[in-house]
Write a protein that holds these residues in place. Sequence first.
Motif, PDB file in Angstrom:
ATOM      1  N   MET A 405       0.833  -1.206   0.000  1.00 18.55           N
ATOM      2  CA  MET A 405       0.000   0.000   0.000  1.00 18.55           C
ATOM      3  C   MET A 405       0.869   1.258   0.000  1.00 18.55           C
ATOM      4  O   MET A 405       0.565   2.247  -0.675  1.00 18.55           O
ATOM      5  N   HIS A 406       1.958   1.236   0.767  1.00 22.22           N
ATOM      6  CA  HIS A 406       2.854   2.394   0.820  1.00 22.22           C
ATOM      7  C   HIS A 406       3.500   2.640  -0.539  1.00 22.22           C
ATOM      8  O   HIS A 406       3.616   3.791  -0.994  1.00 22.22           O
ATOM      9  N   TRP A 407       3.906   1.577  -1.224  1.00 20.64           N
ATOM     10  CA  TRP A 407       4.510   1.742  -2.551  1.00 20.64           C
ATOM     11  C   TRP A 407       3.464   2.232  -3.557  1.00 20.64           C
ATOM     12  O   TRP A 407       3.784   2.995  -4.471  1.00 20.64           O
ATOM     13  N   ARG A 408       2.209   1.810  -3.394  1.00 19.91           N
ATOM     14  CA  ARG A 408       1.157   2.298  -4.287  1.00 19.91           C
ATOM     15  C   ARG A 408       0.982   3.804  -4.099  1.00 19.91           C
ATOM     16  O   ARG A 408       0.762   4.540  -5.062  1.00 19.91           O
ATOM     17  N   ASP A 409       1.090   4.261  -2.849  1.00 19.98           N
ATOM     18  CA  ASP A 409       1.018   5.706  -2.588  1.00 19.98           C
ATOM     19  C   ASP A 409       2.145   6.453  -3.294  1.00 19.98           C
ATOM     20  O   ASP A 409       1.985   7.614  -3.677  1.00 19.98           O
ATOM     21  N   ARG A 410       3.277   5.798  -3.443  1.00 19.26           N
ATOM     22  CA  ARG A 410       4.431   6.417  -4.118  1.00 19.26           C
ATOM     23  C   ARG A 410       4.358   6.285  -5.635  1.00 19.26           C
ATOM     24  O   ARG A 410       5.270   6.710  -6.342  1.00 19.26           O
ATOM     25  N   GLY A 411       3.278   5.660  -6.130  1.00 18.01           N
ATOM     26  CA  GLY A 411       3.130   5.483  -7.570  1.00 18.01           C
ATOM     27  C   GLY A 411       3.969   4.358  -8.121  1.00 18.01           C
ATOM     28  O   GLY A 411       4.305   4.357  -9.315  1.00 18.01           O
ATOM     29  N   LEU A 412       4.301   3.374  -7.280  1.00 21.72           N
ATOM     30  CA  LEU A 412       5.165   2.269  -7.683  1.00 21.72           C
ATOM     31  C   LEU A 412       4.480   0.938  -7.412  1.00 21.72           C
ATOM     32  O   LEU A 412       3.599   0.831  -6.549  1.00 21.72           O
ATOM     33  N   ASP A 413       4.883  -0.079  -8.145  1.00 16.67           N
ATOM     34  CA  ASP A 413       4.364  -1.433  -7.943  1.00 16.67           C
ATOM     35  C   ASP A 413       5.372  -2.228  -7.135  1.00 16.67           C
ATOM     36  O   ASP A 413       6.460  -2.549  -7.630  1.00 16.67           O
ATOM     37  N   PHE A 414       5.031  -2.536  -5.905  1.00 13.25           N
ATOM     38  CA  PHE A 414       5.946  -3.242  -5.013  1.00 13.25           C
ATOM     39  C   PHE A 414       6.313  -4.618  -5.568  1.00 13.25           C
ATOM     40  O   PHE A 414       7.465  -5.048  -5.453  1.00 13.25           O
TER      41      PHE A 414
END
Length: 540
Positions: A405-414
């Motif tokens: 979820m945090h990476w999604r907030d950064r616009g990235l796919d974990f």
Amino acid sequence: MQAVLVELALEHGSPVLADYLKASAKAHGSARLTAVSLKMVEQAAALAVAQPQLDHGVGMWFRPLVAQRLKAEGIATLGDLIDFCNGRGGSWWRAVPRIGAGRARLIVAWLRRHEAVLERRVDADVDLADPLTAPAGELVTIDGGSRALVPLERMAVGHALSGAHGSNRSGAFPYISAHHDLDAVRTYLYRFRQQPKTLRAYTKELERFLLWSVTVRKKPLSSLLADDCEAYKDFLASPDPAFVGPKAPRASGRWKPFASAELGAESQKYAIRALRAAFGWLVAVRYLAGNPWEAVTDPVVVERIDRIRVDRALPAALWQRIRNFIDMQCDAADASYWRAVRVVLLLGGDSGLRREELARATRERLSPTSFGDAETPVWQLLVIGKRSKERVVPVSPATIDALQMHWRDRGLDFCTATSGPLLAPMFIPRTRLAQKKHADGTPLAYHPDSLNTMIAWAMKRLIAGMPDLTTAETNLLAGTSPHAFRHTFGTQATAEDVPLDVVQRVLGHASLQTTSIYVQAEKQRMLREVNDFYRKNGSL
């Protein structure tokens, strides 16, 4: 002039011309030139020095000795030189033997004068000054008759006490180009330029010792004997009042070497060990002939078993309640900061990470394992901890969900990412320093101190949003830091009968005795809880 022209022609002329010049020099001791060959040499030299280019060799533009020293460090072209300066910052010259601060300033100034032609610039933070030395106008000279106390970077020492002719100076060929004790100390400290905490700590100990040596003992650092070192050991136990004062900026006239007149035994021991290590290095590089600190014993320190503040650990029930509270905050679409808080909470509380380890954790060091359920495996993270030791820690499925979820907030796919910091802010602050730092696309990452700020922010809102907290719980949360989550992992893991050696490996403790403190803490908590039970049931 002919010698310079021949050097340029050798480096930048045609292979045929270079072979001819080398053969002539071998036959005659120096190149003999006919009218035709002289004309060829002049043309090659003129073409070489027309305008500096990134692919020009450093020998085209700098004196032979300077070029030779640069080439010895793999700096062959002007482009290499600019990259080297930008990669190492203002102290780049310390990595090139016999390139001093003065010559480095001239080189950087020359590169900056030709930025337009080279089409590449030396970064603004490549300061022309030595970061361990203030500008000449800010230096304060101290000597045997002076009681001036200034930090290391503003310090200059009178010639008589500079150590230029110290009685303990080595007579063998030195490995460093230090002319006096201050030069030698700064060269030693430069080794820790990529370890800011260590650099600050060692700078503090060495500047204290230098000031004491010159102003109190009235001897150069390189003339001190074992009995002088014993005297400084006594001084640490009770510093001169003139050396003590409240904390002040290093540039302030109110700055003092000691912030307290009561230096603990452990701090005294640390100081002596730091000085012994520094002197040992100065002996190894042949600046000093011997290490007088080898004859000095460490202060006696009573080893305490409770040095770790395990009382900061959160009880299991409270831990679960704050996790539930934070989970609810994370459900909102605009709750990206709360979702970053949750990552800090779980990496500390489920994996036992220190805040520095958490700030440095990266995606490439995180991988799934074959343990756990097929859909929710336990992951593992390779961590670089204290003393640069690697260890592997488990990462819970809940933490992986929080990271996604945090990476999604950064616009990235974990899931598809292969690199990048596990935890990072959402945007670049508008400060000049932050904008400059990330202008070239440098990945965002939290500084360890920022994690303290983050958790303090979250704890204030937890206290305000959880009205059922007791006074004791409120006080505990008010003092909670990221390190408290690490202690929470230690106490809860031992309470759940996780083998002590496993807890030790996860936490990265050097000694099993250190990890056993969590067992004692859990035992004390058990006794307190049972005591409360007895009181409520009238058994007391």
